[in-house]
Every structure is written in C-alpha cells, then in structure tokens.
Design a protein around this motif. Structure first.
Motif, PDB file in Angstrom:
ATOM      1  N   ASN A   2      56.730 -63.198   0.785  1.00 36.65           N
ATOM      2  CA  ASN A   2      58.402 -62.468  -0.447  1.00 36.65           C
ATOM      3  C   ASN A   2      57.644 -61.881  -1.135  1.00 36.65           C
ATOM      4  OD1 ASN A   2      60.431 -63.363   1.422  1.00 36.65           O
ATOM      5  ND2 ASN A   2      60.926 -65.821   0.959  1.00 36.65           N
ATOM      6  N   ALA A   3      56.545 -61.534  -1.741  1.00 38.48           N
ATOM      7  CA  ALA A   3      55.638 -60.767  -1.962  1.00 38.48           C
ATOM      8  C   ALA A   3      55.217 -59.024  -1.549  1.00 38.48           C
ATOM      9  CB  ALA A   3      54.379 -61.557  -2.259  1.00 38.48           C
ATOM     10  N   ALA A   4      54.291 -58.446  -2.342  1.00 39.83           N
ATOM     11  CA  ALA A   4      54.140 -57.456  -2.088  1.00 39.83           C
ATOM     12  C   ALA A   4      52.796 -57.096  -3.077  1.00 39.83           C
ATOM     13  CB  ALA A   4      55.070 -56.314  -2.050  1.00 39.83           C
ATOM     14  N   PRO A   5      51.962 -56.193  -2.237  1.00 37.44           N
ATOM     15  CA  PRO A   5      50.796 -56.108  -3.053  1.00 37.44           C
ATOM     16  C   PRO A   5      50.932 -54.629  -3.552  1.00 37.44           C
ATOM     17  CG  PRO A   5      50.415 -54.990  -1.392  1.00 37.44           C
ATOM     18  CD  PRO A   5      51.719 -55.849  -0.514  1.00 37.44           C
ATOM     19  N   GLY A   6      50.112 -54.602  -5.194  1.00 37.01           N
ATOM     20  CA  GLY A   6      50.289 -53.682  -5.522  1.00 37.01           C
ATOM     21  C   GLY A   6      50.318 -51.535  -5.662  1.00 37.01           C
ATOM     22  N   LYS A   7      49.337 -51.145  -6.404  1.00 35.07           N
ATOM     23  CA  LYS A   7      48.298 -49.839  -5.661  1.00 35.07           C
ATOM     24  C   LYS A   7      47.674 -50.552  -4.220  1.00 35.07           C
ATOM     25  CE  LYS A   7      46.914 -45.798  -5.811  1.00 35.07           C
ATOM     26  NZ  LYS A   7      47.766 -44.292  -5.733  1.00 35.07           N
ATOM     27  N   ILE A   8      47.344 -49.707  -3.289  1.00 35.31           N
ATOM     28  CA  ILE A   8      46.369 -50.658  -2.184  1.00 35.31           C
ATOM     29  C   ILE A   8      45.589 -48.850  -2.313  1.00 35.31           C
ATOM     30  CG2 ILE A   8      46.736 -50.677   0.069  1.00 35.31           C
ATOM     31  CD1 ILE A   8      49.166 -51.051   0.380  1.00 35.31           C
ATOM     32  N   PHE A   9      44.073 -49.209  -2.433  1.00 32.36           N
ATOM     33  CA  PHE A   9      43.449 -48.848  -2.608  1.00 32.36           C
ATOM     34  C   PHE A   9      42.839 -48.096  -1.305  1.00 32.36           C
ATOM     35  CE2 PHE A   9      43.473 -48.984  -6.864  1.00 32.36           C
ATOM     36  CZ  PHE A   9      43.578 -47.310  -7.818  1.00 32.36           C
ATOM     37  N   GLU A  10      42.838 -46.917  -0.148  1.00 31.67           N
ATOM     38  CA  GLU A  10      42.077 -47.255   0.775  1.00 31.67           C
ATOM     39  C   GLU A  10      40.534 -46.765   0.945  1.00 31.67           C
ATOM     40  OE1 GLU A  10      44.015 -44.521   3.369  1.00 31.67           O
ATOM     41  OE2 GLU A  10      45.564 -45.369   3.845  1.00 31.67           O
ATOM     42  N   MET A  11      39.907 -47.653   1.516  1.00 28.29           N
ATOM     43  CA  MET A  11      38.505 -47.414   1.148  1.00 28.29           C
ATOM     44  C   MET A  11      37.143 -47.329   2.699  1.00 28.29           C
ATOM     45  SD  MET A  11      38.254 -48.019  -1.691  1.00 28.29           S
ATOM     46  CE  MET A  11      35.809 -48.269  -2.294  1.00 28.29           C
ATOM     47  N   GLU A  12      36.646 -46.758   2.795  1.00 30.11           N
ATOM     48  CA  GLU A  12      35.605 -46.077   4.290  1.00 30.11           C
ATOM     49  C   GLU A  12      34.484 -46.996   4.223  1.00 30.11           C
ATOM     50  OE1 GLU A  12      36.162 -43.604   5.603  1.00 30.11           O
ATOM     51  OE2 GLU A  12      38.074 -43.175   4.489  1.00 30.11           O
TER      52      GLU A  12
ATOM     53  N   SER B   9      45.345 -69.513  -3.448  1.00 36.11           N
ATOM     54  CA  SER B   9      45.778 -70.317  -2.362  1.00 36.11           C
ATOM     55  C   SER B   9      47.681 -69.382  -1.772  1.00 36.11           C
ATOM     56  CB  SER B   9      46.396 -71.641  -2.959  1.00 36.11           C
ATOM     57  OG  SER B   9      48.473 -71.481  -3.657  1.00 36.11           O
ATOM     58  N   ARG B  10      48.103 -68.370  -2.013  1.00 40.41           N
ATOM     59  CA  ARG B  10      49.398 -67.960  -1.604  1.00 40.41           C
ATOM     60  C   ARG B  10      49.473 -66.623  -1.674  1.00 40.41           C
ATOM     61  NH1 ARG B  10      54.530 -70.738  -3.069  1.00 40.41           N
ATOM     62  NH2 ARG B  10      55.487 -69.245  -1.984  1.00 40.41           N
ATOM     63  N   ALA B  11      49.617 -65.851  -1.049  1.00 39.77           N
ATOM     64  CA  ALA B  11      50.229 -64.066  -1.408  1.00 39.77           C
ATOM     65  C   ALA B  11      51.239 -64.301  -2.737  1.00 39.77           C
ATOM     66  CB  ALA B  11      50.947 -64.065  -0.402  1.00 39.77           C
ATOM     67  N   ALA B  12      51.778 -65.254  -3.765  1.00 38.04           N
ATOM     68  CA  ALA B  12      52.308 -64.734  -4.304  1.00 38.04           C
ATOM     69  C   ALA B  12      51.833 -65.569  -5.560  1.00 38.04           C
ATOM     70  CB  ALA B  12      54.194 -66.192  -3.729  1.00 38.04           C
ATOM     71  N   ASP B  13      51.109 -66.037  -5.345  1.00 35.89           N
ATOM     72  CA  ASP B  13      49.510 -66.185  -6.910  1.00 35.89           C
ATOM     73  C   ASP B  13      49.112 -64.672  -7.260  1.00 35.89           C
ATOM     74  OD1 ASP B  13      49.612 -68.666  -6.272  1.00 35.89           O
ATOM     75  OD2 ASP B  13      48.062 -68.935  -5.121  1.00 35.89           O
ATOM     76  N   ILE B  14      49.109 -63.644  -6.140  1.00 39.25           N
ATOM     77  CA  ILE B  14      48.523 -61.901  -5.858  1.00 39.25           C
ATOM     78  C   ILE B  14      49.933 -61.408  -6.429  1.00 39.25           C
ATOM     79  CG2 ILE B  14      46.041 -62.689  -6.447  1.00 39.25           C
ATOM     80  CD1 ILE B  14      46.463 -61.615  -3.575  1.00 39.25           C
ATOM     81  N   ASN B  15      50.941 -61.840  -6.386  1.00 42.04           N
ATOM     82  CA  ASN B  15      51.628 -60.387  -5.855  1.00 42.04           C
ATOM     83  C   ASN B  15      51.475 -59.448  -7.139  1.00 42.04           C
ATOM     84  OD1 ASN B  15      54.443 -59.721  -5.433  1.00 42.04           O
ATOM     85  ND2 ASN B  15      55.588 -59.842  -6.717  1.00 42.04           N
TER      86      ASN B  15
ATOM     87  N   PHE C 274      46.923 -58.310   6.232  1.00 42.15           N
ATOM     88  CA  PHE C 274      47.436 -58.002   4.916  1.00 42.15           C
ATOM     89  C   PHE C 274      48.016 -57.873   4.305  1.00 42.15           C
ATOM     90  CE2 PHE C 274      44.226 -57.304   0.708  1.00 42.15           C
ATOM     91  CZ  PHE C 274      45.059 -58.799   0.285  1.00 42.15           C
ATOM     92  N   GLU C 275      48.624 -57.352   4.535  1.00 43.83           N
ATOM     93  CA  GLU C 275      50.292 -56.575   4.098  1.00 43.83           C
ATOM     94  C   GLU C 275      51.244 -57.367   4.503  1.00 43.83           C
ATOM     95  OE1 GLU C 275      50.119 -51.689   3.369  1.00 43.83           O
ATOM     96  OE2 GLU C 275      50.733 -52.092   5.949  1.00 43.83           O
ATOM     97  N   ASN C 276      51.008 -58.090   6.564  1.00 44.34           N
ATOM     98  CA  ASN C 276      51.744 -58.945   6.559  1.00 44.34           C
ATOM     99  C   ASN C 276      52.036 -60.310   5.713  1.00 44.34           C
ATOM    100  OD1 ASN C 276      52.405 -57.174   8.137  1.00 44.34           O
ATOM    101  ND2 ASN C 276      51.734 -57.260  10.219  1.00 44.34           N
ATOM    102  N   TRP C 277      51.046 -60.909   5.634  1.00 38.46           N
ATOM    103  CA  TRP C 277      50.441 -61.845   4.817  1.00 38.46           C
ATOM    104  C   TRP C 277      51.437 -62.161   3.219  1.00 38.46           C
ATOM    105  CZ3 TRP C 277      47.104 -62.568  -0.438  1.00 38.46           C
ATOM    106  CH2 TRP C 277      47.172 -63.606  -0.319  1.00 38.46           C
TER     107      TRP C 277
END
Length: 289
Positions: A206-216, A175-181, A198-201
């Motif tokens: 006040n959360a942050a993603p872990g590893k970001i995999f770049e896809m094509e 329901s929010r970014a903190a759920d998948i911090n 996505f990153e601004n969300w």
C-alpha cells in the motif's frame, strides 16, 4: 511476391539504400532496384519514398516489413528443421541486459567451443522488447524472466535471480516498501519486467514511489543512487559484478518477493538444432540455480 523479393525488401529497409542492400546481398544495384520496382508494382503501393540517395520507408512499407521478417524467419526455421541435424548458421538470441552481462558470457563461450559453425547474434534490451522481437521473428530465443505467459511461447528455466533494493550508504535501513513511500526511484523503461516487479512491490505494501526517473544503464542507476538521489531495485548478481558496488547499500527484498527465474524462451514448435543445443547446456545450470 516471392521470398527473394522479401529478402531484397528487408535488406533495403534495414540498410536504408539500394547500394547498401546490394552490397549486403552480393548483388548489383540495378538488380535490387528492379526487384523493388516489381514488388511495388505487384502490390500497387509505394514501399519507400525517395529523397536523393536515401530511401525512407512508408507506412505501407512498415506493415510489409513486419510480415517479411516473420515470413523469412519461419522459412529459415523450416529449412533448418528439415535439412539440419547439427547446430549451424545464424542463431539470433536476445537477452535482458543483466543476464547478458553476468550470466551469458561463460555459457556463450561453451556454446562457441562446442558448435563453432554457429554464428550467434546477441541483442539486449528490456524484457518487453525481447518478447515482441521473439513473437515477430526477430529472435530465435530470448533470456527473460519466466515462465512465459504468452500462449505461443514455451521455454526452460535457466538461472535463479535475486533482486535487491539499493540506496546510498547513509540511507536509513529499508525492510519494506512503506519505509520508502514517496521516494524517488530509478528504473528502466515501463516495458521492463524488473521495473514492474519494483512497482508491484510498492503496491503490495500500500505504498507508491514518488518520481520515477527512467535510465538506460545499470551504471547510471548505481551512480545516481550512490549520490543519494534516490533508490533502485536491481539484480544482486549484476551489483556484485559492478565497479560501484561498494558505493551503495544493498537491502534484501522481504518474503522472497525479490526472487525470480530467468528462462530461455522460444516460439512453440521451434525445434532448431541451434536452440536444442543451447537448451541442453542449460539443464545443469537450471538445477544448480
């Protein structure tokens, strides 16, 4: 330095050889070589390094190529504005991948039916690349998220878009970014506006993603997400048109933070008939959303 020399130079740079450039411009190779040599003599620099039958552009050549593309584009724009009252010729259009795949096919079909004399050249890529291509003169107009932020650009709203968060089918509700911090996410390159959204969300919660995999590709993103390897944020319209839509769970982005508009954007002052015809077809679409 004249326009013919710049056209010859650009053709050589894009084709990689004098022979290929000659075929493209319908000239004999000796004429192309002469024009290139005259241009290099005039500028006092080598624009290409020679290696057997191939030419490799130098740093000076890359600098000139940027100017040549813009000069030739402006020349064509001036010619169209002065002499053409009806859509015709080449219309170079850029678009982000999701818009090109889902939104543009019916629009382009209508455009071709109305103006068969227009040769529409469509390219896709991240929004950052599209903006750079527009400013450099590579594109006449682009479809990206708007409104435009650069002072040299203007445009019109075209399509309403909604982003959704996707996860594997067995993932707990989000329901929010903190759920998948700290979770792994999949996204396009850093110059993609959807990735920035996505990153601004995350940041707004006040959360942050872990590893970001770049896809094509979106197909690659959906495949990884469906396997439970991470999460992603993609346009809802794109997901609904993909074969793998039933292999992932889609979660709405709260507080309308996933809602945005796709605009048709062009350089200020570009009043070509081709562009006006495209913009006029968007008016009912912009109202409908």
């Amino acid at each position: 330095m004249d326009l013919t020399q710049l056209e010859v130079f650009r053709a050589i740079a894009e084709e990689g050889s004098v022979t290929a450039a000659a075929e493209r411009l319908h000239r004999v190779p000796s004429n192309i070589s002469t024009r290139l040599r005259q241009l290099e003599d005039e500028l006092g620099v080598m624009l290409f390094s020679r290696e057997k039958l191939r030419l490799h552009i130098t740093d000076a050549g890359r600098t000139l190529l940027d100017y040549a593309i813009r000069i030739l584009a402006l020349t064509e724009e001036a010619r169209e504005r002065v002499s053409s009252q009806h859509p015709a010729g080449i219309f170079t259009l850029g678009a982000i991948e999701s818009t090109a795949a889902v939104r543009l096919p019916p629009l382009i079909a209508r455009y071709h039916q109305a103006w068969p004399g227009v040769e529409l050249d469509l390219s896709t890529g991240p929004s950052g690349d599209m903006t750079d291509g527009l400013l450099s003169g590579r594109f006449s107009a682009v479809f990206i998220d708007g409104p435009p932020k650069h002072p040299q650009l203007e445009g019109v709203a075209a399509f309403a878009e909604e982003m959704v968060l996707i996860s594997s089918l067995n993932h707990p509700p989000v329901s929010r970014a903190a759920d998948i911090n700290g979770s792994t996410i999949y996204a396009f390159r850093a110059n993609c506006s959807y990735r920035r959204l996505f990153e601004n969300w995350f940041a707004l919660d006040n959360a942050a993603p872990g590893k970001i995999f770049e896809m094509e590709s979106y197909h690659g993103i959906v495949a990884c997400v469906s396997a439970g390897a991470g999460l992603a944020m993609i346009p809802k319209s794109m997901l609904e048109n993909m074969p793998g839509r039933d292999s992932v769970m889609a979660w709405p982005v709260a507080d309308d933070r996933g809602h945005l508009d796709i605009w048709l954007i062009w350089r200020k002052g570009n009043g070509s008939a081709n562009l006006k015809a495209m913009a006029s077809m968007l008016e009912p679409l912009a109202v409908a959303g």
